[in-house]
Enzyme design. Structure first.
Site, PDB file in Angstrom:
ATOM      1  N   HIS A   1      -1.561  -3.216 -11.080  1.00  0.00           N
ATOM      2  CA  HIS A   1      -0.471  -2.393 -11.617  1.00  0.00           C
ATOM      3  C   HIS A   1      -0.569  -0.951 -11.098  1.00  0.00           C
ATOM      4  O   HIS A   1       0.404  -0.411 -10.547  1.00  0.00           O
ATOM      5  CB  HIS A   1      -0.525  -2.414 -13.153  1.00  0.00           C
ATOM      6  N   GLU A   2      -1.742  -0.338 -11.262  1.00  0.00           N
ATOM      7  CA  GLU A   2      -1.884   1.071 -10.851  1.00  0.00           C
ATOM      8  C   GLU A   2      -1.804   1.209  -9.331  1.00  0.00           C
ATOM      9  O   GLU A   2      -1.191   2.147  -8.818  1.00  0.00           O
ATOM     10  CB  GLU A   2      -3.179   1.684 -11.392  1.00  0.00           C
TER      11      GLU A   2
ATOM     12  N   HIS B   1       1.752   1.208  -8.241  1.00  0.00           N
ATOM     13  CA  HIS B   1       2.379   2.538  -8.328  1.00  0.00           C
ATOM     14  C   HIS B   1       2.075   3.372  -7.077  1.00  0.00           C
ATOM     15  O   HIS B   1       2.936   4.101  -6.597  1.00  0.00           O
ATOM     16  CB  HIS B   1       1.857   3.310  -9.546  1.00  0.00           C
TER      17      HIS B   1
ATOM     18  N   HIS C   1       7.902   0.927 -12.896  1.00  0.00           N
ATOM     19  CA  HIS C   1       7.811  -0.070 -13.957  1.00  0.00           C
ATOM     20  C   HIS C   1       8.963  -1.044 -13.847  1.00  0.00           C
ATOM     21  O   HIS C   1      10.067  -0.689 -13.437  1.00  0.00           O
ATOM     22  CB  HIS C   1       7.775   0.605 -15.332  1.00  0.00           C
TER      23      HIS C   1
ATOM     24  N   CYS D   1       9.627  -7.096  -6.939  1.00  0.00           N
ATOM     25  CA  CYS D   1       8.526  -6.199  -6.569  1.00  0.00           C
ATOM     26  C   CYS D   1       7.790  -6.719  -5.340  1.00  0.00           C
ATOM     27  O   CYS D   1       7.372  -5.933  -4.487  1.00  0.00           O
ATOM     28  CB  CYS D   1       7.559  -6.015  -7.740  1.00  0.00           C
TER      29      CYS D   1
HETATM   30 ZN   LIG Z   1       2.482   1.896 -14.945  1.00  0.00          ZN
HETATM   31 ZN   LIG Z   2       8.489  -6.658 -10.871  1.00  0.00          ZN
END
Ligand SMILES: [Zn+2]
Ligand SMILES: [Zn+2]
Length: 189
Positions: free
Chosen positions: A140-141, A144, A150, A177
């Site tokens: 997740h990080e 980014h 998000h 994503c």
């Molecule tokens: Zn986040």
């Molecule tokens: Zn996604």
């Protein structure tokens, strides 16, 4: 541009955690052509980053120092891993923080494993679950740092406000994503 993600231990943390994380991230980021490298020596936590009233470390101060440090070393993407409780601005606690860079060739992020342990909530420790939570927060990080925001889909980029949120999201990108990530990482070289 070298496609390497460096893992940096910060403060006192079990090095075994980083060995497992490296293996899991290798499996995940290999398809984007990234290598994962564990930096052998930890860097310390500083007293100035500790808030004695909150009894937590200030994630943004640590991240700021990490950025300076890795720029000197010429590492283009780094994930700091800590085992202390962290807060960020007005959030009581965070599992991690990251830059959302304009220049995607450089990025830094931090995760704390402290609140990912069952024992933090006085429950019996579950190592497999702990390791799964770490890899989700790490992806997740790092996501980014590649410019991903998000996401509301069933996706690792969904924001985790609670541990239940972390447990409910999968350790992978949704199709949207994943497509963005393909485009971003294709442009690396
Ligand atoms: Zn986040
Ligand atoms: Zn996604």
């Amino acid at each position: 541009m070298k496609k390497i993600i460096y893992l940096q231990r910060i403060g006192d943390i079990d090095p075994g955690i980083l060995i497992v994380l490296k293996k899991d991230l290798k499996w995940f980021f290999e398809k984007y052509g990234f290598k994962i490298v564990n930096i052998p020596n930890p860097i310390p936590l500083l007293k100035s980053e500790y808030d004695s009233y909150k009894r937590q470390y200030d994630a943004l101060k640590i991240k700021k120092r990490l950025i300076k440090y890795v720029k000197i070393k010429d590492y283009n993407r780094v994930l700091g891993v800590l085992d202390v409780d962290i807060f960020s601005k007005y959030l009581n606690f965070v599992f991690g923080v990251a830059d959302l860079p304009k220049n995607q060739n450089f990025g830094s992020a931090l995760i704390s494993v402290t609140r990912l342990k069952e024992s933090f909530y006085r429950r019996t420790e579950n190592i497999a679950l702990f390791e799964l939570r770490i890899v989700k927060e790490a992806i997740h990080e790092l996501g980014h740092t590649f410019g991903l925001k998000h996401c509301i889909n069933f996706c690792v980029m969904k924001f985790s406000n609670t541990l239940e949120d972390t447990d409910q999201k999968p350790p992978k990108f949704c199709e949207d994503c994943a497509n963005k990530m393909d485009i971003i990482t294709d442009n690396f070289d």
